[in-house]
Design an enzyme around this catalytic site. Structure first.
Site, short mmCIF file in Angstrom:
data_model
loop_
_atom_site.label_atom_id
_atom_site.label_comp_id
_atom_site.label_asym_id
_atom_site.label_seq_id
_atom_site.Cartn_x
_atom_site.Cartn_y
_atom_site.Cartn_z
N ASN A 53 9.99 -3.62 -2.67
CA ASN A 53 8.82 -2.34 -2.89
C ASN A 53 8.43 -1.44 -1.82
O ASN A 53 7.88 -1.82 -0.75
CB ASN A 53 7.27 -3.16 -3.37
CG ASN A 53 6.34 -2.24 -3.64
OD1 ASN A 53 6.34 -0.91 -3.72
ND2 ASN A 53 4.98 -2.57 -3.70
N LYS A 86 6.76 0.97 -1.59
CA LYS A 86 5.31 1.52 -1.47
C LYS A 86 5.38 3.25 -1.20
O LYS A 86 6.44 3.85 -1.54
CB LYS A 86 4.63 0.87 -0.61
CG LYS A 86 4.75 -0.70 -0.64
CD LYS A 86 3.55 -1.51 0.11
CE LYS A 86 3.59 -2.97 -0.52
NZ LYS A 86 2.80 -3.58 0.58
N HIS A 99 0.10 -4.11 -9.06
CA HIS A 99 0.03 -4.56 -7.66
C HIS A 99 -1.46 -4.38 -6.88
O HIS A 99 -2.47 -3.54 -7.44
CB HIS A 99 0.76 -3.36 -6.65
CG HIS A 99 1.13 -3.87 -5.41
ND1 HIS A 99 0.28 -3.74 -4.31
CD2 HIS A 99 2.21 -4.53 -4.90
CE1 HIS A 99 0.96 -4.25 -3.29
NE2 HIS A 99 2.23 -4.82 -3.60
N GLU A 101 -2.58 -3.07 -4.40
CA GLU A 101 -2.98 -1.96 -3.91
C GLU A 101 -3.51 -1.01 -4.97
O GLU A 101 -4.25 -0.26 -4.89
CB GLU A 101 -1.78 -1.41 -2.89
CG GLU A 101 -1.79 -2.20 -1.87
CD GLU A 101 -0.10 -2.24 -1.13
OE1 GLU A 101 0.77 -1.38 -1.69
OE2 GLU A 101 0.13 -2.87 -0.21
N GLU A 150 1.20 -12.56 -5.48
CA GLU A 150 1.34 -11.89 -4.10
C GLU A 150 -0.20 -12.07 -3.55
O GLU A 150 -1.23 -11.27 -3.90
CB GLU A 150 1.32 -10.34 -4.03
CG GLU A 150 2.83 -10.15 -4.62
CD GLU A 150 3.08 -8.63 -4.25
OE1 GLU A 150 4.41 -8.74 -3.50
OE2 GLU A 150 2.57 -7.65 -4.27
N GLY A 157 1.35 -7.40 4.11
CA GLY A 157 1.38 -6.51 5.30
C GLY A 157 0.51 -7.04 6.34
O GLY A 157 0.34 -6.35 7.47
N SER A 169 4.16 -10.55 3.34
CA SER A 169 4.95 -10.95 4.34
C SER A 169 6.23 -11.65 4.32
O SER A 169 6.50 -12.56 5.26
CB SER A 169 3.80 -11.51 5.42
OG SER A 169 2.78 -10.65 5.62
P1 13P Z 1 4.89 -7.15 2.62
O1 13P Z 1 6.12 -7.44 2.32
O2 13P Z 1 4.72 -5.45 3.41
O3 13P Z 1 3.90 -7.98 3.01
O4 13P Z 1 4.20 -6.40 1.25
C1 13P Z 1 4.26 -7.28 0.14
C2 13P Z 1 4.04 -6.60 -1.09
O5 13P Z 1 2.90 -6.07 -1.50
C3 13P Z 1 5.26 -5.99 -2.01
O6 13P Z 1 4.94 -5.69 -3.24
#
Ligand code: 13P
Length: 249
Positions: free
Chosen positions: A9, A11, A94, A96, A166, A172, A212
């Protein structure tokens, strides 16, 4: 046997030129993966990256789609538009999007329906925030997320959905769920699917872990019986790391 998968992803990272460079590098390195490989790119990259990856086993996903079919929604991108680029998947729900764009169960249910109607496979994300984990409420949180936005689907449509657990506190942050925490939650999610759709569907449901996950810890996470792969953020932006994670699956 259910599909094993590693999905990246991106982002809101990479200009079009940078995205093309990364996809080109991945195309050269990912020739015969043992699992399904997907990269989710910003909308504006989709058509170019799909074209570039012709002849490659790598699939392309959008990171989102609109909650309306079409019309006067300035700035939005519909599921039909995503599908018209040749993308196969669409990330929906997601954390976010839930957190920064106030996407609730109803909105996400509509997005899931629109994605499926347009032939896209949803990668549907669920997971608890830190306070919920600290209060030991993670199970009820993911159950409500599933019931709110995907458990209305009939079996045929549900079979097209990939789930991604997740934990928001792991995204992150460098704080990965332990392999035990991941396995425990994935087994619980699979038990919910079994209750709703039966054992055969549950056994066939792909459940990814995200948060992560990186080149160092991927193998340990993927070694768990109910962890079918990963949804990778930061580490999917580097061809080396992402390729290592694909090879760990
Ligand atoms: P990270 O791997 O940067 O922690 O992000 C995970 C994520 O949100 C994938 O959709």
């Amino acid at each position: 046997m259910r599909t094993k998968m590693v999905a990246g992803n991106w982002k809101m990272n990479k200009t079009l030129q940078e995205g093309v460079a990364l996809a080109t590098e991945l195309k050269e390195r990912v020739m015969n993966p043992k699992c399904e490989v997907v990269i989710a790119t910003p909308f504006i990259h989709l058509a170019t990256v799909v074209e570039l990856l012709k002849g490659s086993p790598i699939h392309v996903a959008a990171e989102n789609c609109a909650d309306h079919a079409l019309g006067a929604y300035t700035g939005e991108v519909s599921a039909a538009m995503v599908a018209s680029t040749g993308a196969d998947y669409c990330i929906i729900g997601h954390s976010e999007r839930r957190q920064y764009y106030a996407e609730n169960y109803d909105i996400l249910r509509t997005k899931v329906d629109l994605a499926l109607e347009n032939g896209l496979r949803p990668i549907f994300c669920i997971g608890e925030v830190k306070e919920e984990r600290e209060a030991n409420r993670q199970n009820e949180v993911v159950k409500a997320q599933l019931e709110g936005s995907v458990f209305h689907l009939n079996e045929e449509n549900f079979r097209r959905v990939v789930l991604a657990y997740e934990p928001v506190w792991a995204i992150g942050t460098g704080l990965t769920a332990t392999p035990e925490q991941a396995q425990e939650m994935h087994a619980y999610i699979r038990s919910l699917v079994e209750k709703k759709y039966g054992k055969a569907v549950a056994e066939d449901t792909t459940i990814l872990y995200g948060g992560s996950c990186n080149a160092k810890n991927a193998a340990e996470l993927f070694a768990n019986a109910d962890v079918d792969g990963g949804l990778i953020g930061g580490a999917s932006l580097k061809a080396d790391d992402f390729t290592t994670i694909i090879n760990a699956r």
